[in-house]
Every structure is written in C-alpha cells, then in structure tokens.
Scaffold this motif. Structure first.
Motif, PDB file in Angstrom:
ATOM      1  N   ALA A  95       0.869  -1.175   0.000  1.00 58.04           N
ATOM      2  CA  ALA A  95       0.000   0.000   0.000  1.00 58.04           C
ATOM      3  C   ALA A  95       0.911   1.233   0.000  1.00 58.04           C
ATOM      4  O   ALA A  95       1.227   1.800   1.038  1.00 58.04           O
ATOM      5  CB  ALA A  95      -0.912  -0.021   1.216  1.00 58.04           C
ATOM      6  N   GLY A  96       1.368   1.581  -1.188  1.00 59.10           N
ATOM      7  CA  GLY A  96       2.414   2.594  -1.333  1.00 59.10           C
ATOM      8  C   GLY A  96       3.769   1.937  -1.142  1.00 59.10           C
ATOM      9  O   GLY A  96       3.868   0.875  -0.500  1.00 59.10           O
ATOM     10  N   ASP A  98       5.750   3.099   0.706  1.00 65.49           N
ATOM     11  CA  ASP A  98       5.786   3.234   2.164  1.00 65.49           C
ATOM     12  C   ASP A  98       5.658   1.893   2.885  1.00 65.49           C
ATOM     13  O   ASP A  98       6.392   1.622   3.837  1.00 65.49           O
ATOM     14  CB  ASP A  98       4.536   4.033   2.559  1.00 65.49           C
ATOM     15  N   GLN A  99       4.698   1.113   2.469  1.00 67.77           N
ATOM     16  CA  GLN A  99       4.494  -0.172   3.157  1.00 67.77           C
ATOM     17  C   GLN A  99       5.657  -1.127   2.908  1.00 67.77           C
ATOM     18  O   GLN A  99       5.981  -1.954   3.757  1.00 67.77           O
ATOM     19  CB  GLN A  99       3.175  -0.827   2.723  1.00 67.77           C
ATOM     20  N   THR A 226       7.053   3.029  -7.110  1.00 72.63           N
ATOM     21  CA  THR A 226       5.752   3.535  -6.673  1.00 72.63           C
ATOM     22  C   THR A 226       4.837   3.848  -7.852  1.00 72.63           C
ATOM     23  O   THR A 226       5.310   4.193  -8.942  1.00 72.63           O
ATOM     24  CB  THR A 226       5.919   4.795  -5.797  1.00 72.63           C
ATOM     25  N   SER A 228       2.690   6.236  -7.274  1.00 80.20           N
ATOM     26  CA  SER A 228       2.227   7.554  -6.837  1.00 80.20           C
ATOM     27  C   SER A 228       2.769   8.705  -7.683  1.00 80.20           C
ATOM     28  O   SER A 228       2.252   9.817  -7.599  1.00 80.20           O
ATOM     29  CB  SER A 228       2.666   7.822  -5.393  1.00 80.20           C
ATOM     30  N   ALA A 234      -1.337   8.327  -6.502  1.00 84.54           N
ATOM     31  CA  ALA A 234      -0.963   8.506  -5.084  1.00 84.54           C
ATOM     32  C   ALA A 234      -2.142   8.227  -4.148  1.00 84.54           C
ATOM     33  O   ALA A 234      -1.976   7.655  -3.079  1.00 84.54           O
ATOM     34  CB  ALA A 234      -0.430   9.915  -4.854  1.00 84.54           C
ATOM     35  N   ARG A 237      -2.699   4.484  -3.091  1.00 86.36           N
ATOM     36  CA  ARG A 237      -1.636   3.852  -2.286  1.00 86.36           C
ATOM     37  C   ARG A 237      -1.191   2.530  -2.917  1.00 86.36           C
ATOM     38  O   ARG A 237      -1.728   1.452  -2.625  1.00 86.36           O
ATOM     39  CB  ARG A 237      -2.085   3.619  -0.827  1.00 86.36           C
ATOM     40  N   ILE A 260      -3.615  -4.481  -0.278  1.00 87.55           N
ATOM     41  CA  ILE A 260      -3.900  -3.506  -1.340  1.00 87.55           C
ATOM     42  C   ILE A 260      -5.341  -3.677  -1.776  1.00 87.55           C
ATOM     43  O   ILE A 260      -5.783  -4.795  -2.048  1.00 87.55           O
ATOM     44  CB  ILE A 260      -2.966  -3.729  -2.537  1.00 87.55           C
ATOM     45  N   ALA A 264      -7.097  -0.291  -6.400  1.00 91.94           N
ATOM     46  CA  ALA A 264      -5.684   0.027  -6.642  1.00 91.94           C
ATOM     47  C   ALA A 264      -5.052  -1.042  -7.536  1.00 91.94           C
ATOM     48  O   ALA A 264      -4.294  -0.728  -8.469  1.00 91.94           O
ATOM     49  CB  ALA A 264      -4.936   0.123  -5.314  1.00 91.94           C
TER      50      ALA A 264
END
Ligand SMILES: Cc1ncc(COP(=O)(O)O)c(C=O)c1O
Length: 370
Positions: A95-96, A98-99, A226, A228, A234, A237, A260, A264
């Motif tokens: 999820a991004g 980031d994850q 990514t 995003s 973005a 995610r 996710i 997405a």
C-alpha cells in the motif's frame, strides 16, 4: 489512584505531508497544490476506467498476493522496457512504497541494529527504521548530494540496511550508475542496500541507471517503485518492492492480508500497461523542468539540475527569503513545500504541475523575486 493503558514511548518523527488547499488560506478553493510531488497529468484514462469498473467488486476481498498485478509488472518490464529477467516471484506489492519500507524494516531490524540514511535523504526511510527500533546514522551530503565515501564511513558491525532514494527527494540530486555500483561493491555483502526508485522514470541523464536496471539479479539489494508519481495514483496507495526470492518471501510472511485494495490493483495494472500515457507524462515533465529551471536561473534562485518532477529551490541569492516567498505564493493560491522538517534553510520545494499551474507559478515567482 486510577491507571490507564499507556502506549510505549515511540521515538520516531511524525511525517508532515505537503499542505493542501484550505488549511492556511481562506480563499484557497482554487489553490494549486505543488507541494507533494504528485503527478502533473493524473493517471492514465485506462487506469480510471479500470478503477471505475472495479466498483462491481467492492463486496469482495482483493487478491491477497497481487498475482495479476505482479504478472503485469513483470510483463511490462520484460517486453516493453526490455529489462529481461524481471521475475514475478521476486515482486511484492504494498500500500504505497511506504508499506514496502515498513515490511523490509520489520524483517531485518531489531533493537541495536543500525541503519544508514543520507543527511537529506527521504524522511520515511528513517521513520520506519526508527519505528522498528534501529539506530539511525546520518551520512553527510556534499552540496545536497549523497556521497559514497560518507556512507561507507558510517558503516559499523551493526549496520543492517543502507537506504538511498535515487534521485533523492527533496534534494533532486542523484548518484551516477558508477557511484551506485561502487557503493554496492564496497558495502559488506550482508548489508542490505535499499534503492528507492520512486522518481526513476523521470530521469533522462546519460550517467544514471535505475536500481531495477542495475540490481535486478542481485540478492543483497531491495528496489522500491511507486505508482504515486509517474502513474498518478498517489490516492490509491500502491507501490512494489523487488529483491531476492528469499527476502521477498520473508516480507510476505509479515505482510498484512489484503494489504492492497481491489481498485488500486485494477488501476495499477492498467496504468503500468499504458505506455503511451507514461511517455506523455515523461515528455511533459522534461519540457517543464527545462523551462522552469531557466526561469529559476533568471530569478537567481539556485536549484538542482532538472531530474525528477520537482526542484529544491534556495533563496540565498535573492532579495527575498524562502518564508516570504512561501507566503506570497500562498496569497496567490500556489502552495509549495517548506523544508523545515528536513532542516534545509532558506529553501522551498516546487513540484511540476500541469500547464496552467506551471504558467501561474512562473508568472508569480518572477513578480515575487524581481
Ligand atoms: C523518494 C520517495 N520514495 C517514496 C515515496 C512514497 O511513495 P508512496 O506514495 O508509494 O508511498 C515518495 C513520496 O513522496 C518519495 O519521494
């Protein structure tokens, strides 16, 4: 006396995102947000169609292992970008991106471990490393650019991970292909090198190669990508990581189920496959980074060379400082990113927008800095 449950002491900074409309400026309904390095053109129309079609599946859990998306990512790179040998089994979606940072820290770090980031490196890397109890060691940058020597100086027996966004946000600078190869070669082989390729698609420098190009066969590098930025998703995610099967398998073990959402997954598949839209987004970015770079020069604003979809602008040589520029642009309903959290003084970060936003920015910055 009454006692209440108390969370443990959390020793990590809180991420501060780019401001949106409506926060500080009362007349901000038509404000232009150029503060979060989002996509200038938005997602591919194909991605929007796939997103809308997904509404019929809202009652279903999504595919837990992102099977179709991983197939599509591998297929796109193997066929269209001719990056042969991209193996779907070495991909994990998050999820991004980031994850992905969170998962990699979860499987690698324990209290007492050390993580190296660069002085002005992307902040989420160190936030996740801190949340997973690692000690952060900062490698000095030279002129807002990472240095292989400085990173190597920070290595100890406790070093587990080195994070590097290439190009880096917020500095917009990058290490060349040779420098990255040198870094990997000189780092102990059991230290994981994480190369964050978030902006790699925008790059058109001869001496640059993405992490994926350089390390698709490596077993001690994790590459993150990514949806995003270039793909304009973005809000949904979505990101992915690429590494050895052993590392990816470990990350799957700690991945939350159904991480996710279905919309997405569907939009991501369509977005990565729509090469024409991706090319259009790259072309737009190349054109406007060039134009805006020359405007900044004209205004005596120092900035990084055009690389990704943003500029880090320094106001030491202008008559007006960054705070006043930020406020004056805000009054003109143009929102940039302040650099306080990165401790970069007298600077702002500007994200390339669509034609109208860029033209409004150019007109305003010329008025403000003249
Ligand atoms: C270098 C870098 N990596 C990762 C991200 C985050 O990407 P995602 O939205 O996939 O979590 C950003 C977002 O600004 C970024 O600048």
């Amino acid at each position: 006396m009454t006692f209440f449950p108390k969370p443990r002491k959390i020793k990590a900074e809180k991420y501060v995102g780019g401001l949106s409309r409506g926060i500080q400026w009362e007349y901000s309904d038509d404000a232009i947000k150029l503060s979060a390095n989002e996509s200038a053109l938005g997602p591919s129309p194909e991605a929007i169609r796939a997103f809308e079609k997904n509404k019929n599946n809202l009652f279903r859990y999504p595919d837990d292992d992102s099977e179709d998306l991983r197939d599509k990512i591998a297929q796109t790179f193997n066929t269209i970008y001719e990056l042969k040998g991209i193996d779907r089994r070495r991909i994990i979606c998050g999820a991004g991106s980031d994850q992905i940072f969170d998962l990699i820290c979860k499987v690698f770090l324990a209290r007492g471990d050390e993580v190296i980031v660069t002085q002005f490196g992307f902040i989420m890397h160190r936030i996740y490393a801190s949340l997973h109890k690692a000690k952060i060691r900062f490698a000095k940058e030279k002129n807002f650019r990472a240095s292989v020597d400085e990173i190597l100086k920070k290595v100890t027996q406790k070093t587990k991970i080195v994070f590097l966004a290439n190009p880096n946000n917020p500095t917009g600078t990058y290490l060349s292909k040779n420098e990255i190869l040198e870094l990997r070669q000189k780092l102990r082989s059991n230290i994981l090198l994480v190369i964050d390729d978030a902006y790699a698609e925008f790059m058109n420098k001869d001496d640059f190669s993405s992490g994926l190009e350089l390390f698709k066969n490596a077993s001690n590098v994790l590459i993150t990508r990514t949806f995003s930025k270039i793909y304009g998703l973005a809000g949904l995610r979505l990101g992915w990581g690429y590494s050895s099967k052993q590392i990816i398998d470990a990350m799957y073990k700690v991945k939350p189920p159904f991480n996710i959402n279905g919309a997405a997954l569907a939009a991501g598949e369509a977005a990565i496959w729509d090469i024409e839209w991706t090319q259009k987004a790259i072309k737009h970015n190349t054109l406007w980074t060039k134009k805006i770079f020359s405007v900044l020069k004209e205004c005596k604003i120092k900035a990084n060379e055009p690389t990704a979809n943003f500029f880090l602008m320094n106001f030491d040589e202008t008559k007006i400082n960054s705070k006043n520029v930020f406020n004056k642009l805000g009054k003109k309903r143009i929102i940039l990113r302040e650099m306080k959290q990165y401790r970069i003084s007298n600077a702002l970060r500007f994200t390339i927008g669509d034609k109208e936003a860029n033209e409004r920015f150019i007109k305003s910055i010329k008025e403000i800095c003249k």
